[in-house]
Motif scaffolding. Structure first.
Motif, PDB file in Angstrom:
ATOM      1  N   ARG A 165       1.160  -0.975   0.349  1.00  0.00           N
ATOM      2  CA  ARG A 165       0.199  -0.083   0.165  1.00  0.00           C
ATOM      3  C   ARG A 165       0.910   1.086   0.361  1.00  0.00           C
ATOM      4  NH1 ARG A 165      -5.888  -0.244   1.260  1.00  0.00           N
ATOM      5  NH2 ARG A 165      -5.412  -2.370   2.438  1.00  0.00           N
ATOM      6  N   GLY A 166       0.716   2.172  -1.254  1.00  0.00           N
ATOM      7  CA  GLY A 166       1.322   3.508  -1.524  1.00  0.00           C
ATOM      8  C   GLY A 166       2.270   3.221  -1.937  1.00  0.00           C
ATOM      9  N   SER A 167       2.908   1.706  -1.852  1.00  0.00           N
ATOM     10  CA  SER A 167       4.574   2.140  -2.635  1.00  0.00           C
ATOM     11  C   SER A 167       3.820   2.457  -5.163  1.00  0.00           C
ATOM     12  CB  SER A 167       4.629   0.413  -3.801  1.00  0.00           C
ATOM     13  OG  SER A 167       3.528  -0.639  -3.786  1.00  0.00           O
ATOM     14  N   PHE A 168       4.623   2.825  -5.647  1.00  0.00           N
ATOM     15  CA  PHE A 168       4.378   3.334  -6.972  1.00  0.00           C
ATOM     16  C   PHE A 168       3.626   2.340  -7.585  1.00  0.00           C
ATOM     17  CE2 PHE A 168       8.720   5.456  -7.079  1.00  0.00           C
ATOM     18  CZ  PHE A 168       7.838   6.447  -8.412  1.00  0.00           C
ATOM     19  N   GLN A 169       2.653   2.751  -8.776  1.00  0.00           N
ATOM     20  CA  GLN A 169       1.762   2.011  -9.178  1.00  0.00           C
ATOM     21  C   GLN A 169       2.135   1.937 -10.919  1.00  0.00           C
ATOM     22  OE1 GLN A 169      -1.225   0.675  -7.955  1.00  0.00           O
ATOM     23  NE2 GLN A 169       0.055   1.049  -5.797  1.00  0.00           N
ATOM     24  N   PRO A 170       1.932   1.345 -11.285  1.00  0.00           N
ATOM     25  CA  PRO A 170       1.865   0.904 -12.936  1.00  0.00           C
ATOM     26  C   PRO A 170       1.365   2.082 -13.606  1.00  0.00           C
ATOM     27  CG  PRO A 170       1.107  -0.851 -12.084  1.00  0.00           C
ATOM     28  CD  PRO A 170       0.903  -0.231 -10.522  1.00  0.00           C
ATOM     29  N   PHE A 171       1.912   2.798 -14.509  1.00  0.00           N
ATOM     30  CA  PHE A 171       1.584   3.914 -15.441  1.00  0.00           C
ATOM     31  C   PHE A 171       1.753   5.298 -14.721  1.00  0.00           C
ATOM     32  CE2 PHE A 171      -0.816   0.702 -16.843  1.00  0.00           C
ATOM     33  CZ  PHE A 171      -0.472   0.379 -18.398  1.00  0.00           C
ATOM     34  N   CYS A 172       2.528   5.514 -13.650  1.00  0.00           N
ATOM     35  CA  CYS A 172       2.896   6.321 -12.709  1.00  0.00           C
ATOM     36  C   CYS A 172       3.762   7.020 -12.552  1.00  0.00           C
ATOM     37  CB  CYS A 172       1.889   6.565 -11.308  1.00  0.00           C
ATOM     38  SG  CYS A 172       0.055   6.670 -11.719  1.00  0.00           S
ATOM     39  N   ARG A 173       5.075   6.294 -13.295  1.00  0.00           N
ATOM     40  CA  ARG A 173       6.501   6.429 -11.932  1.00  0.00           C
ATOM     41  C   ARG A 173       7.278   7.486 -12.839  1.00  0.00           C
ATOM     42  NH1 ARG A 173       9.214   3.117 -16.678  1.00  0.00           N
ATOM     43  NH2 ARG A 173       7.908   3.097 -17.662  1.00  0.00           N
TER      44      ARG A 173
END
Lengths: 321, 321
Positions: free
Chosen positions: B102-110
């Motif tokens: 939870r709260g870590s990097f999400q796909p497509f948002c880096r």
């Protein structure tokens, strides 16, 4: 390990802590930002009186276990209290320095989901995006109000990660702002690590996981609140927090903290009820502050900040300014 | 403390770990989601072959030090590797289960800043908001591509916090998906805690900070990779990661992990160069994979996922499917 010597004076413990800390990055830039913030806000005035400034600390601090940090001990704190309180301080006419843990809750964003970009927006068509209907108002308010506070110079946001960064930044803020005298408030809502591994005792590389048991030895972080009151910013109005999971010991511990660190108020909160009720402990009173449930979307921080703002005003008046 | 007995068999250590773990919440809902995901993706097919599914794990796990968790030990991991890899797996035709902290990097948002809502948007006028010019394309791509993957049923996102949640969820995913045989891949990029405090040994309330020294005793988390390979999903193609800060021991440790846990590949990466280069270690080869710097915005995950996808295809073919 000198710092392990419990018989050391507080001053010696603090010196050991700061000597062992990796130096703060960008100190000069930080000092500049603080100076600009003071200038802008001490010249502007609300109703003829100098604007009051509060430093709100928010979120947990980490205590690294390795110098090239892979593992660390963290304190649970979403930063919800600090972020929400910041909004009410701004409403009450304060300028706010928001010293926050990177990644924790931000002011004006608390009614949004965990991942607002991905959860609040959707494609409108192949070329455009739009805000989802359900979050339309919340998103607009967050962006407009946040932008107004930052661009208006009323909100200065400063992020930290480790206990080393946090305490060095707090000291720099306090000593840069002590010129404000009693107009300055500290609202110390951050969940600060109680223990740390002195930097020089840390292994440089990642701890190897060969053995079946791991024994981590930590040293108590010196209680800097006394120094904040005595040396860093002696005239500032200081509010600290006491969070416990065991309500039986909470008020006693809050009272002890009040006396020991010479705080002007300690906000006592219990983990499970902290969004509904807190108790403000001062040398004269214990005041129960509750969220007004009759108003939808109301927070316990609303009456809490009103109360503290009143007490702070009285404190300034008593100081003869 | 039984679990402290290093002479226990792996099975006994695993039993002690799971027995000591607080039960997973919403198991039924989770199972349902996984079943739907399998159904949707095993019936759909790319170029006549059954769609391959990968479970990407991402971000660090926490090991609580208290039952009513205030303090915990955390592993540094932004989740950048897992989030980026997920995008390339989707591009390569995989359906992805993204098991993330939870709260870590999400796909497509880096390529977006830390706090995209507040940093990428601004008020257009008193009534409307708009995307800042500089982030216009990145924000649109993030929302459109993320939405397409989730709504299209190709991306299932499952969040965790603790090591207890992570390992229970991994087991549930593996046993629910073992029916896919060799078409299933595990890409274990999460930074998993090596040590934990058994739940029953934990104090219930917040650790009191009275004493000058704190001694935290931790037990090694049993290495579940062996069980994943042996019992949970024996036919799945398994890729694990080895991160070290000391490059001198990295390849040896990767080789040892490959053999010990019977992985099909181990991705070796060094903390400071991990975004530029990794080494894929298999029983036959050590393949250096580098980011193609001649293409702006390219990632080391691009050639890495291409390589693993090829190897996975060969593995499926060899398995006679």
């Amino acid at each position: 390990m000198d710092a392990a010597n419990g018989s050391q004076t507080l001053e010696a413990q603090v010196k050991a802590f700061f000597d062992s800390a990796p130096p703060l990055q960008n100190t000069q830039q930080l000092t500049q930002k603080l100076d600009q913030f003071i200038q802008r806000n001490s010249s502007s005035s609300a109703n003829g009186e100098p604007r009051r400034i509060v430093c709100v600390t928010s979120g947990g601090t980490t205590a690294p276990l390795e110098q090239r940090c892979v593992r660390y001990i963290d304190n649970f704190s979403s930063g919800h209290r600090g972020a929400t309180s910041t909004e009410y301080f701004l409403k009450a006419g304060y300028a706010v320095i928001f010293l926050y843990r990177r990644g924790s809750f931000q002011p004006f964003c608390r009614s949004l989901p965990d991942d607002p970009l991905l959860e609040c927006f959707e494609p409108a068509d192949e070329l455009n995006i739009q805000v989802c209907e359900a979050y339309s108002e919340a998103v607009k308010t967050a962006i407009v109000d946040h932008h107004a506070a930052v661009k208006g110079g009323l909100l200065l946001k400063l992020p930290y990660n480790t206990i080393f960064e946090y305490l060095q930044m707090l000291q720099l803020i306090a000593t840069s702002m002590r010129c404000l005298g009693p107009c300055l408030m500290f609202y110390l809502a951050a969940a600060v690590s109680d223990y740390y591994v002195p930097w020089k005792d840390m292994v440089e590389h990642k701890i190897q996981s060969g053995s079946h048991l791991l024994d981590v030895q930590l040293v108590q972080v010196p209680k800097m609140l006394s120094l904040l009151r005595k040396d860093w910013a002696p005239l500032a109005f200081c509010v600290s927090f006491k969070l416990e999971t065991d309500s039986n010991i909470l008020l006693n511990k809050a009272g002890t903290a009040l006396e020991k660190y010479k705080m002007h108020a300690v906000v006592a909160n219990e983990l499970t009820t902290r969004k509904e009720q807190v108790v403000v402990v001062t040398s004269a009173e214990k005041i129960i502050v509750q969220r007004d449930k009759s108003i939808s979307g109301n927070d316990v921080e609303n009456p809490l900040i009103n109360l503290l703002s009143e007490r702070h005003a009285a404190y300034i008046k008593d100081s003869g300014r």
